[in-house]
Design a protein around this motif. Structure first.
Motif, mmCIF file in Angstrom:
data_model
loop_
_atom_site.group_PDB
_atom_site.id
_atom_site.type_symbol
_atom_site.label_atom_id
_atom_site.label_comp_id
_atom_site.label_asym_id
_atom_site.label_seq_id
_atom_site.Cartn_x
_atom_site.Cartn_y
_atom_site.Cartn_z
ATOM 1 N N THR A 170 81.569 17.286 4.983
ATOM 2 C CA THR A 170 82.894 17.696 5.461
ATOM 3 C C THR A 170 83.882 17.632 4.304
ATOM 4 O OG1 THR A 170 83.342 15.434 6.171
ATOM 5 C CG2 THR A 170 82.456 16.945 7.828
ATOM 6 N N ASN A 176 87.989 10.406 3.928
ATOM 7 C CA ASN A 176 86.625 10.830 3.611
ATOM 8 C C ASN A 176 86.583 11.225 2.137
ATOM 9 O OD1 ASN A 176 83.892 11.439 4.230
ATOM 10 N ND2 ASN A 176 84.415 13.607 4.269
ATOM 11 N N LEU A 213 78.931 23.435 3.099
ATOM 12 C CA LEU A 213 79.309 22.531 4.194
ATOM 13 C C LEU A 213 78.293 22.558 5.333
ATOM 14 C CD1 LEU A 213 83.161 23.053 4.419
ATOM 15 C CD2 LEU A 213 81.868 21.320 3.203
ATOM 16 N N ASP A 218 75.394 17.640 0.754
ATOM 17 C CA ASP A 218 75.836 16.564 1.627
ATOM 18 C C ASP A 218 75.787 15.252 0.851
ATOM 19 O OD1 ASP A 218 76.479 14.929 3.684
ATOM 20 O OD2 ASP A 218 74.794 15.444 4.974
#
Length: 262
Positions: A170, A176, A213, A218
Motif C-alpha cells: 500500500t 505506513n 501495488l 510488497d
C-alpha cells in the motif's frame, strides 16, 4: 509505460524464445513519443524502426507496430551480488525477478523520485564505518556497488503522490512507512537503464515493478522502530552547533534576493 510525461513514452518488448545467448538481452525499449497508446500487456507485436540509444539504454524509435496476437514470457532470475559492473546489461529491457530476499538499504530519493535502493543479504554500510580508510574501504565500496539495485516506480515524475513503495503493498503514509532494513522477496519487473526524470537521480539500472501495488513489490517490516532508545552506559555528552549560516554577509543589491557573499 506509454503516454505523455511523466511516462516513459513507450513500452518494452521481449523475444518469446530468445536468441539462445545468455550474454545478450532478449528485450528492448520501444520509444513512441508523447501521446501514443498503442499496446497492452501481453500483446505480441512486430516493430520496425530505428535502433539507437538514449541515456545509455538501447531502444527502437518506432516506425510501425503490427499486432500479431497475444502471449507471455516468464521472468528471468537475477541474483545479487552481480559479478561485474556491466553484468546487468545482458538483461536490459527484459522481464526479470529478484528471487532472493532484498533489504532496503537507501531511501534518500524515495520522496523525490519514487525510488528505493535494495541489496542482498543485509543493508549496505559505509565502508569506513567497518574498515580502515584506503584500500580496505575502496574494496568494500566496490563490493557494495555490485550488490545494489534501484527499484523505481513506472513514472519519471518528481515528488510523486502517492509514493508507491511502502509496507504491505500500500502507498507510503505517516502510519505506513518504509525503513532501512525492511525486506522484499521475489520482486518482478522490467530492468531498464535510465534516470528517473532528472539528472539528480543519475543514470542507473532500475527494476520497474509490474503492478507495484498488487503483490509484486510488497515490502515487509523487518526492522521495527524501537519503542525507546537504549539506556546509555557512559557519562560523556556530545554537543553540536550548526554554524553554516552563522556569519553571513549579504550583497545588499536592490533586487528580489539578498544573496549571501560569504
Amino acid at each position: 509505460y506509454e503516454g505523455a510525461s511523466p511516462a516513459l513514452h513507450g513500452f518494452f518488448i521481449q523475444d518469446l524464445t530468445g536468441d539462445g545467448d545468455p550474454a545478450t538481452s532478449d528485450g528492448i525499449f520501444v520509444f513512441e513519443g508523447s501521446n501514443a497508446n498503442t499496446v497492452a500487456l501481453g500483446d505480441v507485436v512486430r516493430v520496425t524502426g530505428t535502433a539507437g540509444e538514449n541515456q545509455g539504454q538501447s531502444q527502437i524509435s518506432v516506425g510501425s507496430i503490427v499486432a500479431c496476437g497475444t502471449g507471455s514470457v516468464d521472468p528471468t532470475d537475477v541474483e545479487f551480488p552481480v559479478p561485474s559492473a556491466d553484468y546487468l546489461e545482458q538483461y536490459e529491457g527484459m522481464l526479470v525477478r529478484l528471487p532472493d530476499v532484498m533489504y532496503v538499504t537507501e531511501h534518500f530519493q524515495l520522496g523525490r523520485f519514487g525510488q528505493v535502493v535494495v541489496s542482498s543479504d543485509a543493508r549496505l554500510v559505509q565502508p569506513t564505518n567497518v574498515v580502515a580508510p584506503g584500500a580496505d574501504a575502496l574494496a568494500l565500496q566496490a563490493a557494495n556497488n555490485l550488490n545494489r539495485i534501484i527499484i523505481d516506480d513506472a513514472s519519471q515524475n518528481q515528488n510523486p503522490d502517492p509514493i508507491l513503495f511502502s509496507r504491505d503493498g500500500t502507498p507510503l503514509s505517516a502510519s505506513n512507512t518504509l525503513r532501512g532494513g525492511d525486506t522484499i522477496t521475489a520482486a518482478v519487473g522490467v530492468l531498464n537503464y535510465t534516470w528517473a526524470g532528472n539528472s539528480a537521480s543519475g543514470n542507473a539500472y532500475r527494476l520497474r515493478p509490474i503492478q507495484a501495488l498488487n503483490g509484486y513489490c510488497d515490502f515487509e517490516p523487518a526492522n521495527p522502530r524501537p519503542e525507546a532508545p537504549a539506556e546509555g552506559s557512559g557519562t560523556l555528552r556530545v554537543g553540536a552547533l550548526n554554524v553554516l549560516n552563522y556569519f553571513n554577509t549579504f550583497d545588499g543589491l536592490p533586487d528580489n534576493v539578498d544573496n549571501c557573499t560569504n
